[in-house]
Design a protein around this motif. Structure first.
Motif, PDB file in Angstrom:
ATOM      1  N   ILE A 118       0.838  -1.209   0.000  1.00 58.96           N
ATOM      2  CA  ILE A 118       0.000   0.000   0.000  1.00 58.96           C
ATOM      3  C   ILE A 118       0.867   1.251   0.000  1.00 58.96           C
ATOM      4  CG2 ILE A 118      -1.681   1.305   1.351  1.00 58.96           C
ATOM      5  CD1 ILE A 118      -2.845  -1.374   2.243  1.00 58.96           C
ATOM      6  N   ARG A 224      -9.061   8.052  -0.275  1.00 60.36           N
ATOM      7  CA  ARG A 224      -9.012   6.929   0.670  1.00 60.36           C
ATOM      8  C   ARG A 224     -10.121   5.934   0.377  1.00 60.36           C
ATOM      9  NH1 ARG A 224      -8.340   8.261   6.936  1.00 60.36           N
ATOM     10  NH2 ARG A 224      -6.409   9.044   5.988  1.00 60.36           N
ATOM     11  N   TRP A 228      -9.562   1.884  -0.565  1.00 59.84           N
ATOM     12  CA  TRP A 228     -10.018   0.759   0.247  1.00 59.84           C
ATOM     13  C   TRP A 228     -11.280   0.094  -0.286  1.00 59.84           C
ATOM     14  CZ3 TRP A 228      -6.648  -1.215   3.349  1.00 59.84           C
ATOM     15  CH2 TRP A 228      -5.651  -0.406   3.904  1.00 59.84           C
ATOM     16  N   ARG A 229     -12.098   0.815  -1.038  1.00 56.48           N
ATOM     17  CA  ARG A 229     -13.340   0.218  -1.542  1.00 56.48           C
ATOM     18  C   ARG A 229     -13.203  -0.345  -2.948  1.00 56.48           C
ATOM     19  NH1 ARG A 229     -18.161   1.684   0.860  1.00 56.48           N
ATOM     20  NH2 ARG A 229     -19.014   0.182  -0.639  1.00 56.48           N
ATOM     21  N   VAL A 232      -7.873  -1.793  -3.518  1.00 56.96           N
ATOM     22  CA  VAL A 232      -7.384  -2.929  -2.730  1.00 56.96           C
ATOM     23  C   VAL A 232      -8.203  -4.194  -2.970  1.00 56.96           C
ATOM     24  CG1 VAL A 232      -7.026  -3.791  -0.389  1.00 56.96           C
ATOM     25  CG2 VAL A 232      -6.283  -1.480  -0.992  1.00 56.96           C
TER      26      VAL A 232
END
Length: 314
Positions: A118, A224, A228-229, A232
């Motif tokens: 990340i 962000r 993450w939604r 990733v």
């Protein structure tokens, strides 16, 4: 899912059958005779022959192989030739310690590899990317036995914050067990964490260039949330496959790491079995490792299919 498991079962059984034959054959090609090792260097030929008869080593190889498979099917691993005791008990004791080390290393692989991936994919400053690249390259380039020695010199000898080796049970002393576990687990985890970090970094970078991500970014979705939604989760399926493969490497690498840190696991048991020509212990141990690897790969495929809805249970 049941149909998928039934479809994979024949191939898994075939792999185990082939592995059992390879393990049995390779051990017989190693120079040395268990009967001669047990009898000692000054034993007579009659004594060696009597030991071979008692252990069944004078039977044809195919007969020995059939007897071994039959005992495995019945769950009877038999006694150890040289180490002493029941083979199942020896493997069970070593398996608990090796499982503890492997699971600890797996947790560190996920944490360290995830952080490196990340950070390498999202960092805006060049020095952060350079640091991530240097860490992953060093973790892959330095052999585990060198890493183990360096960790002991720094954290055990220099700083004195962790023990240089040994083992403790989580049931009896969990705080002490964590201290004993940290160094060998870190030594075992670093190469796999570096590989996972690179795969995750490439996957996130590729996901962030997709059209739907650029559209969401133009619509004002927070970076962000995009990470993450969307980025990733879409980078996870190949990483999960890699993680399953690395679990097998962790089991194999545990042999060397256990020797460095005096960890009483399957690695030490395998070393004792090989040096003493203890066929039952080594055969059952190697076949167990193959079985664990097959199960891990099957579970990896299931998780991959769960993460990727495009894959159907067929």
């Amino acid at each position: 899912m049941p149909r998928y498991l039934l479809k994979r079962l024949p191939s898994a059984l075939l792999v185990l059958a082939l592995a059992s034959f390879v393990v049995f054959s390779i051990l017989r090609l190693i120079p040395g005779d268990p009967a001669s090792s047990l009898a000692g260097p000054d034993a007579s030929a009659e004594t060696v022959a009597a030991i071979r008869t008692r252990l069944g080593l004078d039977e044809p190889l195919f007969t020995q192989y059939a007897h071994w498979l039959g005992d495995l099917v019945r769950g009877d691993l038999g006694p150890s030739y040289a180490i002493g005791g029941d083979t199942a008990s020896l493997i069970g004791d070593g398996l608990a310690a090796t499982a503890q080390l492997t699971l600890g290393a797996l947790v560190l692989v996920v944490l360290i590899g995830g952080a490196l991936g990340i950070a390498g994919a999202t960092a805006r400053r060049g020095w952060v990317r350079g640091t991530v690249r240097a860490v992953t390259t060093g973790a892959l380039a330095v052999p585990p036995y060198v890493t183990g020695v360096l960790l002991v010199l720094v954290f055990a000898v220099g700083l004195g914050v962790l023990p240089p080796g040994g083992h403790a049970s989580f049931l009896d002393a969990p705080d002490l067990a964590v201290q004993y576990l940290l160094l060998p687990a870190l030594c075992l985890a670093l190469p796999s964490a570096a590989i996972l970090g690179r795969y995750l970094k490439d996957g996130i970078e590729h996901a962030l260039t997709e059209d739907y991500v650029r559209t969401a970014k133009a619509a004002g979705v927070a970076p962000r949330r995009l990470l993450w939604r969307h980025a990733v989760p879409n980078a996870l399926p190949p990483v999960v496959t890699l993680l399953g493969m690395q679990t097998g490497h962790l089991l194999g690498g545990a042999v060397l790491v256990e020797a460095i840190f005096a960890w009483p696991g399957l690695g030490r048991l395998a070393e004792q079995g090989l040096t003493r020509r203890d066929y039952p212990v080594v055969q059952d141990l190697l076949l167990l490792l193959v079985a664990v690897f097959v199960v891990v790969q099957l579970l990896t495929d299931l998780v991959y299919a769960w993460l990727d809805p495009r894959i159907r249970w067929e």
